[in-house]
Structure formats: structure tokens, C-alpha cells
Design an enzyme around this catalytic site. Structure first.
Site, mmCIF file in Angstrom:
data_model
loop_
_atom_site.group_PDB
_atom_site.id
_atom_site.type_symbol
_atom_site.label_atom_id
_atom_site.label_comp_id
_atom_site.label_asym_id
_atom_site.label_seq_id
_atom_site.Cartn_x
_atom_site.Cartn_y
_atom_site.Cartn_z
ATOM 1 N N VAL A 1 1.828 -53.407 -7.232
ATOM 2 C CA VAL A 1 1.542 -53.561 -5.698
ATOM 3 C C VAL A 1 2.779 -53.978 -4.894
ATOM 4 O O VAL A 1 2.939 -55.468 -4.901
ATOM 5 C CB VAL A 1 0.196 -54.394 -5.352
ATOM 6 C CG1 VAL A 1 -0.373 -53.756 -4.105
ATOM 7 C CG2 VAL A 1 -0.870 -53.897 -6.231
ATOM 8 N N ILE A 2 3.369 -53.176 -3.908
ATOM 9 C CA ILE A 2 4.270 -53.755 -3.540
ATOM 10 C C ILE A 2 4.233 -53.638 -1.865
ATOM 11 O O ILE A 2 3.926 -52.747 -1.179
ATOM 12 C CB ILE A 2 5.746 -52.855 -3.666
ATOM 13 C CG1 ILE A 2 5.885 -53.082 -5.107
ATOM 14 C CG2 ILE A 2 6.998 -53.405 -2.837
ATOM 15 C CD1 ILE A 2 6.856 -52.048 -5.716
ATOM 16 N N HIS B 1 -1.682 -52.102 3.330
ATOM 17 C CA HIS B 1 -3.292 -52.816 3.324
ATOM 18 C C HIS B 1 -2.913 -53.451 1.798
ATOM 19 O O HIS B 1 -3.836 -53.404 0.965
ATOM 20 C CB HIS B 1 -4.346 -52.035 3.253
ATOM 21 C CG HIS B 1 -4.286 -50.404 2.487
ATOM 22 N ND1 HIS B 1 -3.278 -49.792 2.637
ATOM 23 C CD2 HIS B 1 -5.064 -49.935 1.482
ATOM 24 C CE1 HIS B 1 -3.320 -48.785 1.992
ATOM 25 N NE2 HIS B 1 -4.718 -48.711 1.436
ATOM 26 N N PHE C 1 -5.895 -49.837 -7.313
ATOM 27 C CA PHE C 1 -7.371 -49.780 -6.722
ATOM 28 C C PHE C 1 -8.044 -49.379 -7.890
ATOM 29 O O PHE C 1 -9.339 -49.758 -8.124
ATOM 30 C CB PHE C 1 -7.500 -49.161 -5.692
ATOM 31 C CG PHE C 1 -8.720 -49.362 -4.896
ATOM 32 C CD1 PHE C 1 -9.076 -50.403 -4.311
ATOM 33 C CD2 PHE C 1 -9.540 -48.338 -4.911
ATOM 34 C CE1 PHE C 1 -10.262 -50.710 -3.761
ATOM 35 C CE2 PHE C 1 -10.795 -48.634 -4.237
ATOM 36 C CZ PHE C 1 -11.166 -49.677 -3.684
ATOM 37 N N GLU C 2 -7.673 -48.402 -8.648
ATOM 38 C CA GLU C 2 -8.470 -47.684 -9.704
ATOM 39 C C GLU C 2 -8.650 -48.511 -11.007
ATOM 40 O O GLU C 2 -9.255 -48.104 -11.961
ATOM 41 C CB GLU C 2 -7.894 -46.354 -9.853
ATOM 42 C CG GLU C 2 -8.669 -45.374 -8.867
ATOM 43 C CD GLU C 2 -7.720 -45.355 -7.805
ATOM 44 O OE1 GLU C 2 -6.560 -45.773 -7.418
ATOM 45 O OE2 GLU C 2 -8.342 -45.276 -6.487
ATOM 46 N N ARG D 1 10.480 -58.464 -12.512
ATOM 47 C CA ARG D 1 9.327 -58.994 -13.436
ATOM 48 C C ARG D 1 8.682 -57.885 -14.357
ATOM 49 O O ARG D 1 7.940 -58.206 -15.122
ATOM 50 C CB ARG D 1 8.089 -59.492 -12.368
ATOM 51 C CG ARG D 1 8.642 -60.473 -11.476
ATOM 52 C CD ARG D 1 7.499 -60.912 -10.413
ATOM 53 N NE ARG D 1 8.074 -61.649 -9.460
ATOM 54 C CZ ARG D 1 7.720 -62.033 -8.492
ATOM 55 N NH1 ARG D 1 6.126 -61.592 -8.432
ATOM 56 N NH2 ARG D 1 8.119 -62.747 -7.308
ATOM 57 N N ALA E 1 5.546 -51.265 0.597
ATOM 58 C CA ALA E 1 5.215 -49.947 0.725
ATOM 59 C C ALA E 1 3.720 -49.651 0.954
ATOM 60 O O ALA E 1 3.227 -48.734 1.142
ATOM 61 C CB ALA E 1 5.559 -49.291 -0.464
ATOM 62 N N THR E 2 2.957 -50.858 1.097
ATOM 63 C CA THR E 2 1.698 -51.032 1.222
ATOM 64 C C THR E 2 1.115 -51.759 2.510
ATOM 65 O O THR E 2 0.956 -52.977 2.372
ATOM 66 C CB THR E 2 0.986 -51.488 0.073
ATOM 67 O OG1 THR E 2 1.852 -50.795 -1.065
ATOM 68 C CG2 THR E 2 -0.478 -51.134 -0.285
HETATM 69 N N1 RBF Z 1 -1.349 -48.532 -5.377
HETATM 70 C C1 RBF Z 1 -0.453 -49.387 -6.360
HETATM 71 O O1 RBF Z 1 -0.943 -49.517 -7.302
HETATM 72 N N2 RBF Z 1 0.709 -49.963 -5.724
HETATM 73 C C2 RBF Z 1 1.050 -49.842 -4.477
HETATM 74 O O2 RBF Z 1 1.739 -50.442 -3.979
HETATM 75 C C3 RBF Z 1 0.019 -48.862 -3.722
HETATM 76 N N3 RBF Z 1 0.324 -48.721 -2.404
HETATM 77 C C4 RBF Z 1 -0.234 -47.981 -1.636
HETATM 78 C C5 RBF Z 1 -0.053 -47.562 -0.142
HETATM 79 C C6 RBF Z 1 -0.877 -46.853 0.561
HETATM 80 C C7 RBF Z 1 -0.478 -46.528 1.937
HETATM 81 C C8 RBF Z 1 -2.094 -46.089 -0.157
HETATM 82 C C9 RBF Z 1 -2.969 -45.294 0.709
HETATM 83 C C10 RBF Z 1 -2.430 -46.204 -1.365
HETATM 84 C C11 RBF Z 1 -1.369 -47.323 -2.070
HETATM 85 N N4 RBF Z 1 -1.796 -47.443 -3.506
HETATM 86 C C12 RBF Z 1 -0.928 -48.322 -4.240
HETATM 87 C C13 RBF Z 1 -2.830 -46.740 -4.256
HETATM 88 C C14 RBF Z 1 -4.100 -47.318 -4.320
HETATM 89 O O3 RBF Z 1 -4.074 -48.041 -5.488
HETATM 90 C C15 RBF Z 1 -5.173 -46.019 -4.986
HETATM 91 O O4 RBF Z 1 -4.738 -45.424 -5.921
HETATM 92 C C16 RBF Z 1 -5.368 -45.293 -3.701
HETATM 93 O O5 RBF Z 1 -5.724 -45.650 -2.397
HETATM 94 C C17 RBF Z 1 -6.473 -44.262 -3.991
HETATM 95 O O6 RBF Z 1 -7.839 -44.826 -4.192
#
Ligand code: RBF
Length: 157
Positions: A80-81, A87, A56-57, A126, A84-85
Site C-alpha cells: 500500500v503506497i 485513503h 483490502f481483499e 523492502r 498512489a492511495t
Molecule cells: N490496494 C493495494 O494493495 N495497494 C494500494 O496502494 C492501493 N491503492 C488504491 C488506491 C485507490 C484510489 C483505490 C480505489 C484502491 C486502491 N487499492 C490498493 C485497492 C484496494 O485494496 C481494493 O482492492 C479496491 O479498493 C477494491 O476493493
């Protein structure tokens, strides 16, 4: 006139943004990207790396780096998996759209090796564990876009 970039990185300055989330995978993407840059002629001293907390950053850091004017291209790496995510779709879309916006705003080529997969296994695949490495692909795409941009600006093939 037909314009085309080349995979020749000699003299290019490249920044890499890499997310710490899923670091086992993103470190493999980073290895793939730095190795590809080196093999395509980019000097190690001309590659800078910025770590961000998660995908996200990535766009903001990419925008900062591109905005300095010091880089010919920026490579973005993340994983981004879905498993585990919760959203997943929002983080993946924000990352990709943000990277595209940063490239448009700055005119600097910014490429995305941001994996979006259902499982960690698929992401590892990948990231070069079995075969191709999307970090390396994003690095070569960055070189190609940087050289394409130069040729278009100079009006030469
Ligand atoms: N960031 C990733 O790069 N990959 C992920 O799979 C990922 N999963 C997340 C799951 C949850 C429940 C949360 C709260 C954040 C996740 N993030 C992930 C982090 C996100 O990109 C970001 O760094 C945080 O939400 C802080 O803004």
C-alpha cells in the site's frame, strides 16, 4: 517451560495470499516468500498461492484459506503506497486488522508482509530490490509460528 518456534518448515503446508495491486512489488514479495519457504524446508508442492485484487481483499482470502484446516500457516503479501492511495490509512489499517482478526478467529498463524510506504521506491527497497525482502521475513515468521503452535499444543520445547 520456555516455548520457541524454529525456522524449520519440513512437512508444513503454507498458503500465500498476494495482492495484485502494485504487482511489480508484490511479485517480488512473492518471490522472496516462496524462496524463503523453500530454503527453510517447505516443499513446493505444499505451498498454495491465492491472488486477490488489492490489499483490502487480503483478510477475507486469508480467512477462507485458514478456515479450510489444510494449512499450518498463511502468509499475506501486499503493498500500500501513500502517494498512489488517497485513503492509504484506511486500506492499510483494514488489511492489517483484518489479517489479525482472521488469525484470532481461526487459530491459524497468519503473518503480514504488507508494505505501507510513502513511495514506490521505498516499497521496492523492502521487496528485496536492494536488501531485505519483507515477503521472506513474513514467510519465516509463519514457519516459526506454526512450529511454536505445535510445540505449545504438545507441551514440548
Ligand atoms: N490496494 C493495494 O494493495 N495497494 C494500494 O496502494 C492501493 N491503492 C488504491 C488506491 C485507490 C484510489 C483505490 C480505489 C484502491 C486502491 N487499492 C490498493 C485497492 C484496494 O485494496 C481494493 O482492492 C479496491 O479498493 C477494491 O476493493
Amino acid at each position: 517451560m520456555i516455548f520457541e518456534g524454529t525456522p524449520t518448515g519440513e512437512g508444513l503446508h503454507v498458503a500465500i495470499v498476494v495482492a495484485r495491486w502494485n504487482a511489480l512489488i508484490t511479485r517480488a514479495l512473492l518471490d522472496g516468500a516462496t524462496d524463503a519457504l523453500r530454503r527453510h524446508g517447505v516443499a513446493d508442492a505444499d505451498v498454495d498461492v491465492a491472488w486477490v485484487p488489492g490489499s483490502f481483499e487480503i483478510p477475507l482470502a486469508a480467512r477462507w484459506l485458514a478456515g479450510t484446516g489444510r494449512y499450518d500457516a498463511v502468509v499475506c503479501l501486499g503493498a500500500v503506497i501513500r502517494g498512489a492511495t488517497p485513503h492509504f490509512d484506511h486500506i492499510a489499517a483494514a488489511a492489517m486488522q483484518g489479517v489479525a482478526a482472521a488469525a484470532r478467529e481461526t487459530g491459524v498463524p497468519i503473518t503480514a508482509g504488507i508494505l505501507t510506504t510513502d513511495t514506490a521506491d521505498q516499497a521496492l527497497e523492502r521487496a528485496g530490490i536492494k536488501g531485505g525482502n519483507k515477503g521472506a521475513e513474513a514467510a519465516v515468521a509463519a514457519i516459526e509460528m506454526a512450529t511454536l503452535g505445535r510445540r505449545i499444543a504438545e507441551g514440548r520445547r
